[in-house]
Design an enzyme around this catalytic site. Sequence first.
Site, PDB file in Angstrom:
ATOM      1  N   ARG A  20      34.708  49.563  45.612  1.00 58.22           N
ATOM      2  CA  ARG A  20      34.525  48.578  44.454  1.00 58.22           C
ATOM      3  C   ARG A  20      35.687  47.470  44.401  1.00 58.22           C
ATOM      4  O   ARG A  20      36.780  47.614  45.140  1.00 58.22           O
ATOM      5  CB  ARG A  20      34.958  49.777  42.967  1.00 58.22           C
ATOM      6  CG  ARG A  20      34.278  50.853  43.142  1.00 58.22           C
ATOM      7  CD  ARG A  20      34.807  51.863  41.970  1.00 58.22           C
ATOM      8  NE  ARG A  20      34.030  52.996  41.753  1.00 58.22           N
ATOM      9  CZ  ARG A  20      34.336  54.238  40.978  1.00 58.22           C
ATOM     10  NH1 ARG A  20      35.175  53.828  39.855  1.00 58.22           N
ATOM     11  NH2 ARG A  20      33.541  55.117  40.843  1.00 58.22           N
ATOM     12  N   ASP A  76      37.508  44.940  41.347  1.00 59.79           N
ATOM     13  CA  ASP A  76      37.726  45.090  40.015  1.00 59.79           C
ATOM     14  C   ASP A  76      37.359  43.902  39.398  1.00 59.79           C
ATOM     15  O   ASP A  76      36.849  42.744  40.196  1.00 59.79           O
ATOM     16  CB  ASP A  76      39.286  45.252  39.708  1.00 59.79           C
ATOM     17  CG  ASP A  76      39.640  46.575  39.977  1.00 59.79           C
ATOM     18  OD1 ASP A  76      38.775  47.460  40.197  1.00 59.79           O
ATOM     19  OD2 ASP A  76      40.981  46.852  40.483  1.00 59.79           O
ATOM     20  N   ARG A 113      47.131  44.844  44.667  1.00 62.52           N
ATOM     21  CA  ARG A 113      47.893  44.014  43.695  1.00 62.52           C
ATOM     22  C   ARG A 113      49.115  44.343  43.418  1.00 62.52           C
ATOM     23  O   ARG A 113      49.895  43.438  43.149  1.00 62.52           O
ATOM     24  CB  ARG A 113      46.851  43.953  42.250  1.00 62.52           C
ATOM     25  CG  ARG A 113      45.485  43.148  42.623  1.00 62.52           C
ATOM     26  CD  ARG A 113      44.343  43.299  41.483  1.00 62.52           C
ATOM     27  NE  ARG A 113      44.900  42.934  40.204  1.00 62.52           N
ATOM     28  CZ  ARG A 113      44.443  43.119  39.056  1.00 62.52           C
ATOM     29  NH1 ARG A 113      43.399  43.932  39.094  1.00 62.52           N
ATOM     30  NH2 ARG A 113      44.838  42.946  38.033  1.00 62.52           N
TER      31      ARG A 113
END
Length: 250
Positions: free
Chosen positions: A50, A52, A197
Amino acid sequence: MKNIKLIIEYNGKNYRGWQKQPTENSVQEVIEEGIKKITQKEVKLNGSGRTDSGVHALGQVATFYTDANIEGYKFKNALNSILPSDIVIKESEEIDISFHARYHAKAKTYKYIIYNNNTRSAIHRDFSYHVPYELDIDKLTISANRLIGTYDFTSFTSKKNSKKNKVRTIHDIDIVIKGKLIEIRYTGNGFLYNMVRIMTGTLVDIARGKIKEDILDIIKAKDRDRAGITAAAQGLYLEKVYYKDNWKNI
């Protein structure tokens, strides 16, 4: 039945991430709808992982099964003719029926772009994280190198992450300076939710002097509150997915 592999590039600005959402626009859903138009049948697209909301991809890998009488390489042009301009199929091919884009992945490289300037950029705003502070690149590089290895990365994932096993291996971190742009590439065997991140946000906070603690002590603490901010989504790119153990030679 055939198994078709796609390599996908997308600008994540207008999507709520890769994964299909009940009410939100996703990259997966848009491509699945495109395949349905071509094959006249619904398919499920299995991505390598995935991304985001707002995150981009240069080399997302996905597969789907189809009994359509269409050669694998032809899906590239067929899909590109109907997909929106912010999603592009870079490659398509028929692959072994047992191949799975997620479960067979050995490593991934994520690229993070920082725009380091005292004024913001109109050009780079949607594709980088604006950091207006002066950064000590030596500190950033030393701390980044200390992240390489196998650790419990609890300090570098969201508190919402419910996965019990938070041990991951970072194989390599490469930092390239291009004028005001700082590109950080992280290659590892897997990444936790928001891990790249948060690692980037922590490196920035160390490089600007906000965090004085050694990054190895932050790792050992297994405490999200000890790490830095979660850097902005628009600076992150899924660059490449590797399916062989000798990823350095690919």
